[in-house]
Write an enzyme that holds these catalytic residues in place. Structure first.
Site, PDB file in Angstrom:
ATOM      1  N   ARG A  83      59.205 -11.673 -70.479  1.00 23.74           N
ATOM      2  CA  ARG A  83      60.471 -10.791 -70.411  1.00 23.74           C
ATOM      3  C   ARG A  83      59.832  -9.620 -69.627  1.00 23.74           C
ATOM      4  O   ARG A  83      60.606  -9.099 -68.884  1.00 23.74           O
ATOM      5  CB  ARG A  83      61.182 -10.849 -71.341  1.00 23.74           C
ATOM      6  N   LYS A 110      74.661 -32.275 -77.662  1.00 25.25           N
ATOM      7  CA  LYS A 110      76.019 -32.475 -78.153  1.00 25.25           C
ATOM      8  C   LYS A 110      77.146 -31.763 -76.952  1.00 25.25           C
ATOM      9  O   LYS A 110      77.035 -31.092 -76.280  1.00 25.25           O
ATOM     10  CB  LYS A 110      76.360 -31.578 -79.489  1.00 25.25           C
ATOM     11  N   GLY A 112      68.252 -23.338 -72.139  1.00 23.64           N
ATOM     12  CA  GLY A 112      66.654 -22.954 -72.857  1.00 23.64           C
ATOM     13  C   GLY A 112      65.892 -24.255 -72.713  1.00 23.64           C
ATOM     14  O   GLY A 112      64.690 -24.156 -72.581  1.00 23.64           O
ATOM     15  N   GLY A 168      72.602 -18.507 -73.505  1.00 26.47           N
ATOM     16  CA  GLY A 168      73.873 -18.362 -73.820  1.00 26.47           C
ATOM     17  C   GLY A 168      74.797 -17.894 -72.566  1.00 26.47           C
ATOM     18  O   GLY A 168      75.922 -18.399 -72.167  1.00 26.47           O
TER      19      GLY A 168
HETATM   20  P1  ADP Z   1      69.770 -26.849 -73.336  1.00 28.13           P
HETATM   21  O1  ADP Z   1      69.301 -25.718 -74.186  1.00 28.13           O
HETATM   22  O2  ADP Z   1      68.797 -26.867 -71.965  1.00 28.13           O
HETATM   23  O3  ADP Z   1      71.115 -26.343 -72.789  1.00 28.13           O
HETATM   24  P2  ADP Z   1      70.480 -28.297 -75.441  1.00 28.13           P
HETATM   25  O4  ADP Z   1      70.069 -27.275 -76.244  1.00 28.13           O
HETATM   26  O5  ADP Z   1      71.805 -28.720 -75.239  1.00 28.13           O
HETATM   27  O6  ADP Z   1      69.567 -28.149 -74.033  1.00 28.13           O
HETATM   28  O7  ADP Z   1      69.855 -29.828 -75.696  1.00 28.13           O
HETATM   29  C1  ADP Z   1      68.438 -29.794 -75.938  1.00 28.13           C
HETATM   30  C2  ADP Z   1      68.305 -30.779 -77.045  1.00 28.13           C
HETATM   31  O8  ADP Z   1      68.783 -32.234 -76.865  1.00 28.13           O
HETATM   32  C3  ADP Z   1      66.661 -31.256 -77.365  1.00 28.13           C
HETATM   33  O9  ADP Z   1      66.241 -30.635 -78.323  1.00 28.13           O
HETATM   34  C4  ADP Z   1      66.790 -32.647 -77.183  1.00 28.13           C
HETATM   35  O10 ADP Z   1      65.733 -33.294 -77.921  1.00 28.13           O
HETATM   36  C5  ADP Z   1      67.997 -33.005 -77.503  1.00 28.13           C
HETATM   37  N1  ADP Z   1      68.478 -34.594 -77.147  1.00 28.13           N
HETATM   38  C6  ADP Z   1      68.485 -34.983 -75.721  1.00 28.13           C
HETATM   39  N2  ADP Z   1      68.630 -36.264 -75.861  1.00 28.13           N
HETATM   40  C7  ADP Z   1      68.715 -36.651 -76.992  1.00 28.13           C
HETATM   41  C8  ADP Z   1      69.232 -37.961 -77.735  1.00 28.13           C
HETATM   42  N3  ADP Z   1      69.310 -39.008 -76.964  1.00 28.13           N
HETATM   43  N4  ADP Z   1      69.352 -38.045 -78.896  1.00 28.13           N
HETATM   44  C9  ADP Z   1      69.035 -36.786 -79.554  1.00 28.13           C
HETATM   45  N5  ADP Z   1      68.710 -35.657 -79.130  1.00 28.13           N
HETATM   46  C10 ADP Z   1      68.637 -35.629 -77.814  1.00 28.13           C
HETATM   47 MG    MG Z   2      69.056 -25.480 -76.265  1.00 21.90          MG
END
Ligand code: ADP
Ligand code: MG
Length: 398
Positions: free
Chosen positions: A36, A203, A355, A378
């Site tokens: 950063r 989720k 992230g 976020g």
């Molecule tokens: P980002 O930070 O890119 O927005 P998220 O925080 O929404 O992504 O999600 C990331 C997490 O989702 C990772 O830690 C990954 O392990 C989890 N994930 C992806 N696919 C699955 C799955 N099929 N079952 C459980 N967790 C999952």
């Molecule tokens: Mg995340």
């Protein structure tokens, strides 16, 4: 909407307030990742090279009580900044008062000072984080112009962004903020088509508004990762022990309906018996996931299907890993998709917001294969949701 950037103003001889994001990770008082700081250098250097007087500030961590102050001081960051600039950085260990005002008055053209963590003001009624009007006005009084370059906090109205902007003649974007505005803002406003959105992660509930917004704009919305299983359930499949949000199944049905064929989920998954890096890996059709297994990655046919859409895309926006990429055995789908996106770099604008998705791509060593990797967790999510970010809105229109 086009926003003024630092290139649109004359900084010579001016006291330039620069809000950066120096919220770096610290381990035992040492900076464990200086990215950063490095990323903020172009904006700070530009001000110095053009004869401005740089007054740099940022938040760092959370400051809830007195004891949080020592471990969240920006002094180590000022030191590191000084090394990178090969120039003295005067660190002022307060956020207001005579010591700060005197240091600002002493500052000459091409010199830089940094003051203490803006969130030290949170000890007194969350003045920074709740955008206390008196505080924004005070900080604004220290400078002639304001450069906002902190995207990571742009989704929150704080004294150190909108508070200052409301009380100063000119507010412009620094180079980092400009890049986020051009790539994310520009793409959502006017994407080159076909526009393929790829959404994954854990989720559905985290991403509802992103799905809704991108369904309006994109030509295809690819859904994978943990959240796909709520959609599979909505389609009538049994998902075994996969991640499932029962209370979002109805919503998923609705989204599938309004999507009118735009949503792609594929039809196979890699499963395991446990959420464990060493669990045995099986490939299953989506209509035959055993009760005691969980989907941990997209399957090979699904990967190929998704890649067939990506190959023709002119715009790709990706938010959320497609499987549990932290387990090497289940990182295949995410990695293959990342590689396919990197392969179309010359024909398309490709953006990662999120992230964990960014971490995945860096883990694969593919970060140079993307047009833009957004730096705000976020903030990127809210930007992709189509929200107006206060930290961007407060920048003067061009
Ligand atoms: P980002 O930070 O890119 O927005 P998220 O925080 O929404 O992504 O999600 C990331 C997490 O989702 C990772 O830690 C990954 O392990 C989890 N994930 C992806 N696919 C699955 C799955 N099929 N079952 C459980 N967790 C999952
Ligand atoms: Mg995340």
């Amino acid at each position: 909407m086009a926003k003024k950037t630092i290139r649109d103003i004359d900084v010579k001889g001016k006291k330039v307030l620069i809000r950066v994001d120096f919220n770096v990770p610290l381990k035992n008082g040492e900076i464990s990742d200086e990215n950063r700081i490095v990323e903020a250098l172009p904006t700070i250097k530009y001000v110095l090279e053009n004869g401005g007087r740089a007054i740099v500030f940022s938040h760092l961590g959370r400051v809830k009580d007195e004891s949080d102050k020592a471990k969240n001081s920006l002094e180590v960051v000022a030191k590191r900044l000084s090394e990178h600039l090969a120039k003295k950085v005067t660190f002022v260990p307060v956020t207001r008062g005579k010591e700060l005002e005197d240091a600002v008055l002493k500052l000459k053209d091409g010199e830089v000072l940094m003051f203490e963590n803006t969130r030290f003001e949170d000890l007194d009624g969350n003045k920074e984080s709740k955008n206390n009007p008196e505080l924004g006005k005070y900080w604004a009084s220290l400078g002639d112009v304001f450069v906002n370059d902190a995207f990571g906090t742009a989704h929150r109205a704080a004294a150190s962004n909108v508070g200052i902007a409301a009380n100063i003649k000119e507010t412009v974007a620094g180079f980092l903020l400009e890049k986020e505005i051009n790539f994310i803002g520009g793409t959502l406003e006017n994407p080159q088509r076909p526009f393929v959105a790829i959404l994954g992660g854990a989720k559905v509930s985290d991403k509802i508004e992103v799905i809704q917004n991108l369904l309006k704009i994109a030509d295809k919305v690819i859904i994978g990762g943990g959240m796909a299983f709520t959609f599979f359930k909505a389609m009538g499949y049994e998902v075994g022990k996969s991640l499932l949000e029962e209370d979002k199944v109805e919503l998923a049905k609705e989204l599938l309906k309004i999507a009118n064929g735009k949503i792609e989920l594929g039809d196979d998954v890699y499963t395991g018996k446990a959420f464990d890096p060493n669990t045995e890996k099986n490939v299953r059709n989506i209509d035959s996931i055993p009760q005691d297994e969980m989907g941990l990655d997209i399957g090979p046919r699904t990967t190929a299907l998704f890649e067939s859409f990506i190959k023709d895309a002119k715009t790709v926006v990706w938010n959320g890993p497609l499987g549990v990429f932290e387990f090497p055995r289940f990182s295949e789908g995410t990695k293959s998709i990342a590689q396919t996106i990197a392969d179309i770099k010359d024909q398309a604008t490709t953006i990662i917001g999120g992230g964990d998705s960014a971490a995945a791509v860096i883990q694969f060593g593919l970060q140079d294969g993307f047009s833009h990797i957004s730096t705000g967790g976020g903030a990127s999510l809210e930007y992709l949701e189509g929200k107006v970010l206060p930290g961007i809105q407060c920048v003067d229109d061009l």
